[in-house]
Design an enzyme around this catalytic site. Structure first.
Site, short mmCIF file in Angstrom:
data_model
loop_
_atom_site.label_atom_id
_atom_site.label_comp_id
_atom_site.label_asym_id
_atom_site.label_seq_id
_atom_site.Cartn_x
_atom_site.Cartn_y
_atom_site.Cartn_z
N LYS A 96 0.83 -1.20 0.00
CA LYS A 96 0.00 0.00 0.00
C LYS A 96 0.87 1.25 0.00
O LYS A 96 1.90 1.30 0.68
CB LYS A 96 -0.92 -0.02 1.22
CG LYS A 96 -1.97 1.09 1.24
CD LYS A 96 -2.92 0.90 2.42
CE LYS A 96 -3.98 2.00 2.48
NZ LYS A 96 -4.93 1.82 3.59
N SER A 171 -9.67 1.86 2.69
CA SER A 171 -8.79 2.66 1.86
C SER A 171 -7.70 1.86 1.15
O SER A 171 -6.99 2.40 0.30
CB SER A 171 -8.13 3.73 2.73
OG SER A 171 -7.30 3.14 3.72
N SER A 195 -10.19 -0.61 6.80
CA SER A 195 -9.58 -0.36 5.49
C SER A 195 -8.83 -1.54 4.89
O SER A 195 -8.36 -1.47 3.76
CB SER A 195 -8.63 0.84 5.57
OG SER A 195 -9.37 2.03 5.68
#
Length: 523
Positions: A96, A171, A195
């Site tokens: 990420k 996210s 997330s």
């Protein structure tokens, strides 16, 4: 370098902002008194940086062309190879884009941060490379990670790998889409309110938010010290347990890990579910926003545990209904204090601070209009509540989190695992380009109703696919006692095998590989 110090006008403004009523003599006097402390600041520049050094060679990679970026899910393509031996040899892993990879530009979903190049590898990146994994790229995430949808990244939305135009969740949107679409084997996500688990549910993959503090956050651009979690997203349970084994455990740097207990998470994958006690968490079903088809799919999947020899019952935790409210002040006031007033790292906790990232993050003050509306809303709520109520509700939220945690622990006295829908509805459509501000914000913040409470308490919680509705996955969330991830993986592996044999999951997975020219440009 010498620190010049404020001019008289600058100091007068700072004093006024702090509520001091200075006249010219006060300003002059305090300017002189500041000289000693500022010289101490300047002395720091004579000392070496105390930062961990990356050990594995790499190139900075490249931003992929649109045609070479499946689902819009890559922020950057890389080809960073680790050791020749280890448990992750042959595994391609996306990280990420809020997690530092030294020498590789990152943006954390925001145009403000775009182009920043960290000097360090996050602890988990070092561990992945030490275990032989290959970092295949940085996965796109939402603007400052502040969205449960997949539509706020500054470069554009991330698409669901199973149906075009639908959300991938957030996210950790790119991480889940790349795994769910078969582009990479594994990915790293972060989870402050759901997330990891929300995008895992939307993309039909396995996502684990481990116990608070189990996985070090060192080298991660976090959001709020007491909510930050880092964890794996994978195509199956076994890979998830394997990746957690690699990244879990104290690193001697993250002070969240004081009471960390590590286990061998792959140890019980073939033991089965016989004798386990599974509790359906009543408060997560039949919500106003629930889709009855999701409730039914989750109930049907959980009922399969009985066929596998587990005991089933319904469990009620009334305080769970307030879990989102207990979480909210930390997500608003806490994130504002850490991410913005604290320049991304906050003040107080021991650990690795990355001064270059803090200095870059401080640029938001002159570019705040460029932030996504989701971020602006969170900042406005946090700033108002902090000013109007002086931190009262942030403090109450921490205190009430202990009661919430105790409520779950009481439930775990009678069952081993709490089961619930990860999301109460199937993945919705992404807001269209001409969506109103209200539509954009609603799509970002409608996801956390079942997930956020376990960020507030720190219990381990994972999402796994358990069915399909209209070609889109449904996620089942399994939550356990602190540091009992091994038991969660045992239960999930047994159910995963059963659902695959029944043809309920597995049939709609895809297998895509990164285009050869994109790999070449990264190298």
């Amino acid at each position: 370098m010498a620190i010049v110090g404020p001019s008289s006008a600058e100091l007068a403004k700072i004093a006024a902002d702090l509520g001091f009523h200075f006249d010219a003599a006060d300003v002059s006097a305090f300017r002189a008194l500041m000289r000693g402390p500022l010289d101490a600041y300047a002395a720091l520049d004579q000392l070496p940086d105390a930062l961990p050094h990356p050990r594995h060679p790499r190139l900075p990679g490249a931003v992929p062309a649109l045609d070479d970026n499946p689902f819009g899910a890559f922020a950057r393509i890389t080809e960073i190879t680790g050791e020749k031996n280890g448990t992750l040899v042959g595994k391609r892993i996306a990280v990420k884009d809020c997690v530092c990879v030294a020498g590789v530009p990152m943006m954390n979903g925001s145009s403000i941060f775009e182009g920043y190049v960290p000097e360090i590898d996050a602890t988990i990146v070092t561990r992945i490379l030490d275990a032989g994994g290959t970092i295949a790229g940085k996965a796109a995430n939402e603007d400052y990670c502040y969205s449960g949808g997949s539509h706020t990244n500054a470069r554009g939305p991330v698409d669901n790998p199973h149906r075009t135009g639908f959300t991938a969740g957030g996210s950790s949107s790119g991480s889940a889409a790349l795994v769910g679409g078969g582009v990479v084997d594994m990915a790293i996500g972060t989870d402050q309110g759901g997330s990891i688990r929300q995008p895992a549910s939307c993309c039909g993959v396995v996502g684990m938010k481990a116990t608070f503090g189990l996985v070090p956050c060192t080298g991660n651009l976090g959001m709020e010290y007491s909510l930050d979690h880092v964890g794996p997203l994978t195509r199956n349970v076994a890979d998830n347990a394997l990746l957690l084994e690699v990244i879990a455990g104290p690193d001697g740097l993250d002070s969240r890990q004081a009471n960390c207990k590590v286990d061998r998470y792959t140890g019980d994958l073939d033991v089965g579910a016989k004798g386990l006690r599974i509790g359906l968490l009543e408060e997560t079903f039949g919500l106003p926003q629930s889709d009855p088809r999701v409730d039914a799919a989750v109930r049907k999947a959980v009922a399969a545990f009985a066929k596998l020899g587990a005991e089933m019952e319904t469990v009620t935790v009334p305080l769970h209904r307030y879990g989102g409210a207990i979480w909210m002040p930390r997500a608003a006031e806490g994130c504002l204090a850490t991410m913005f007033h604290g320049n991304g790292f906050g003040f107080g906790p021991t650990g690795v601070y990355l001064p270059s990232a803090m200095q870059r993050q401080a640029m938001w003050r002159s570019q705040s209009d460029r932030l996504a509306d989701t971020v602006k809303l969170g900042m406005l709520v946090g700033e108002y509540m902090s000013r109007a109520y002086g931190g009262r509700y942030y403090g109450r939220a921490h205190n009430l989190a202990r009661l919430l945690s105790d409520s779950y622990d009481q439930a775990f006295a009678g069952v081993d695992i709490l089961a619930s829908p990860t999301l109460p509805f199937p993945p919705p459509r992404r807001p269209p380009p001409n969506a109103t501000r209200e539509e954009v914000v609603s799509a970002a913040f409608s996801m956390t109703v079942n997930t956020a409470a376990f960020n507030a308490t720190g219990h381990p919680s994972m999402s796994m696919p358990c069915g399909w509705i209209d070609g889109l996955p449904v996620g089942l969330m399994l939550t356990g006692r602190r540091f009992d991830e091994r038991l969660l993986y045992r239960a999930a592996a047994a159910l995963e095998l059963h659902l695959a044999r029944e043809g309920i999951t597995g049939a709609e997975t895809r297998d895509r590989s990164l285009p050869a020219d994109a790999k070449a440009s990264a190298a």
